[in-house]
Write a protein that holds these residues in place. Structure first.
Motif, PDB file in Angstrom:
ATOM      1  N   GLY A   9      -1.792 -27.922  -2.867  1.00  0.00           N
ATOM      2  CA  GLY A   9      -3.239 -27.994  -2.684  1.00  0.00           C
ATOM      3  C   GLY A   9      -3.997 -27.665  -3.952  1.00  0.00           C
ATOM      4  O   GLY A   9      -4.950 -28.364  -4.328  1.00  0.00           O
ATOM      5  N   GLY A  13      -6.251 -30.230  -6.286  1.00  0.00           N
ATOM      6  CA  GLY A  13      -7.608 -29.837  -6.637  1.00  0.00           C
ATOM      7  C   GLY A  13      -7.849 -29.833  -8.126  1.00  0.00           C
ATOM      8  O   GLY A  13      -8.903 -30.276  -8.615  1.00  0.00           O
ATOM      9  N   LEU A 119     -10.795 -27.624  -2.987  1.00  0.00           N
ATOM     10  CA  LEU A 119      -9.376 -27.567  -2.622  1.00  0.00           C
ATOM     11  C   LEU A 119      -8.688 -26.377  -3.269  1.00  0.00           C
ATOM     12  O   LEU A 119      -7.871 -25.693  -2.632  1.00  0.00           O
ATOM     13  CB  LEU A 119      -8.673 -28.864  -3.037  1.00  0.00           C
ATOM     14  CG  LEU A 119      -8.924 -30.088  -2.157  1.00  0.00           C
ATOM     15  CD1 LEU A 119      -8.289 -31.324  -2.780  1.00  0.00           C
ATOM     16  CD2 LEU A 119      -8.372 -29.868  -0.751  1.00  0.00           C
ATOM     17  N   ARG A 122      -9.779 -23.398  -1.367  1.00  0.00           N
ATOM     18  CA  ARG A 122      -9.271 -23.436   0.014  1.00  0.00           C
ATOM     19  C   ARG A 122      -7.811 -23.006   0.078  1.00  0.00           C
ATOM     20  O   ARG A 122      -7.370 -22.401   1.058  1.00  0.00           O
ATOM     21  CB  ARG A 122      -9.424 -24.847   0.577  1.00  0.00           C
ATOM     22  CG  ARG A 122      -9.113 -24.952   2.068  1.00  0.00           C
ATOM     23  CD  ARG A 122      -9.303 -26.364   2.570  1.00  0.00           C
ATOM     24  NE  ARG A 122      -9.081 -26.476   3.993  1.00  0.00           N
ATOM     25  CZ  ARG A 122     -10.010 -26.343   4.925  1.00  0.00           C
ATOM     26  NH1 ARG A 122     -11.257 -26.097   4.566  1.00  0.00           N
ATOM     27  NH2 ARG A 122      -9.727 -26.453   6.206  1.00  0.00           N
ATOM     28  N   VAL A 187     -15.914 -28.620   1.572  1.00  0.00           N
ATOM     29  CA  VAL A 187     -14.457 -28.558   1.668  1.00  0.00           C
ATOM     30  C   VAL A 187     -14.016 -27.251   2.321  1.00  0.00           C
ATOM     31  O   VAL A 187     -13.086 -27.232   3.148  1.00  0.00           O
ATOM     32  CB  VAL A 187     -13.821 -28.698   0.273  1.00  0.00           C
ATOM     33  CG1 VAL A 187     -12.316 -28.439   0.338  1.00  0.00           C
ATOM     34  CG2 VAL A 187     -14.073 -30.090  -0.298  1.00  0.00           C
TER      35      VAL A 187
END
Length: 295
Positions: A9, A13, A119, A122, A187
């Motif tokens: 992830g 990103g 991202l 996150r 997001v």
């Protein structure tokens, strides 16, 4: 497995953020705040690679962060910071520059950067830079992180306007900053499709029953007391989808046209009837509330 997913992830990103910088922001002299904006300014002044400058600027921040924030924070920031710096310099020579239109560049640069940073955040990563600087300054002052980020970004934008002798470029940079911030929130929090209702009525039992029967949605009764009248009554809490909002209002006012309703957007709902909670351990607690689900 969880660590691998987070790694993927953060990597995705980082690549999206690098695309935003290399294809839209840097080629068009849009210094959209932060370390990347400062690196853009130095690139045009001294022809230094943007990624290398970003990495060099982060080194003193990491040293300061180690002393002020501890080793754990620095380690969490290390991969994203190095990966972004490397990706920016590796991709720059091979990527096209789709547009020279400053508005399009600021919008699409902000979109890609926002999606990318969203991202990264996150999946529990960071890219150092402004976030790290704000966290360090936060230890010296009572200002909020948001205020500090705004001041740092504003300083970079103003510097870019002076160096490039263009107020217009500074204004486009502000557009990119706002778009990036909005996409990061999107997001992290998602689209707001669901609505939470707080309903205060003298006929709460009847309203709850109709909601359960006609909408098949749960209702929770919270004990409340009117401070003006001193009257005790149940305050209903119910979460519904956006398509059910009008129907819920109709249900309430059909039962009690004097009911007091508060509706608010919710960014995420976890639990029965909505998104399932995926955790290894689920602990249930008695909250001292009367639940209407299934009654």
């Amino acid at each position: 497995m969880k660590g691998f997913v987070q790694f993927i992830g953060v990597t995705v990103g980082v690549i999206l953020t690098a695309l935003g910088l290399d294809m839209f922001l840097v080629p068009n002299k849009i210094a959209a705040g932060g370390v990347s904006g400062l690196a853009t300014i130095l690139y045009y002044l001294f022809h230094m690679p943007v990624g290398l400058v970003m990495l060099l600027l982060n080194i003193p921040l990491f040293i300061m962060g180690f002393y002020r924030l501890g080793l754990g924070f620095v380690i969490r920031s290390l991969y994203g910071t190095v990966a972004l710096s490397v990706a920016v310099d590796i991709l720059a020579p091979v990527l096209p520059v789709p547009t020279g239109n400053l508005l399009l560049a600021s919008l699409y640069g902000g979109i890609l950067s926002g999606l990318g940073l969203g991202l990264v955040f996150r999946y529990k990563g960071t890219t150092g830079g402004t976030e790290l600087l704000a966290a360090i300054i936060r230890t010296y002052t009572s200002m909020s992180t948001g205020q500090l980020l705004f001041l740092v970004d504003a300083a970079v934008v103003i510097a870019a306007g002076i160096v490039f002798n263009s107020a217009e470029l500074a204004l486009y940079a502000l557009i990119s900053i706002f778009v990036t911030a909005w996409l990061i929130d999107l997001v992290l929090e998602g689209f707001s499709y669901d609505r939470a209702f707080i309903i205060i009525s003298e006929h709460s039992d009847k309203i709850a029953g109709v909601i359960l029967k006609n909408l098949d949605r749960g209702v929770t009764a919270l004990q409340g007391r009117g401070l003006y009248t001193g009257a005790q009554r149940d305050v209903l809490l119910s979460v519904v989808s956006r398509s059910e909002v009008s129907r819920l209002k109709e249900i309430v006012y059909e039962v009690d046209h004097r009911a007091f309703i508060i509706m608010t957007e919710v960014n995420e709902v976890l639990g029965e009837g909505f998104k399932e909670i995926h955790t290894e351990k689920r602990n249930s607690r008695k909250l001292g509330k009367k639940s209407w689900r299934g009654k």
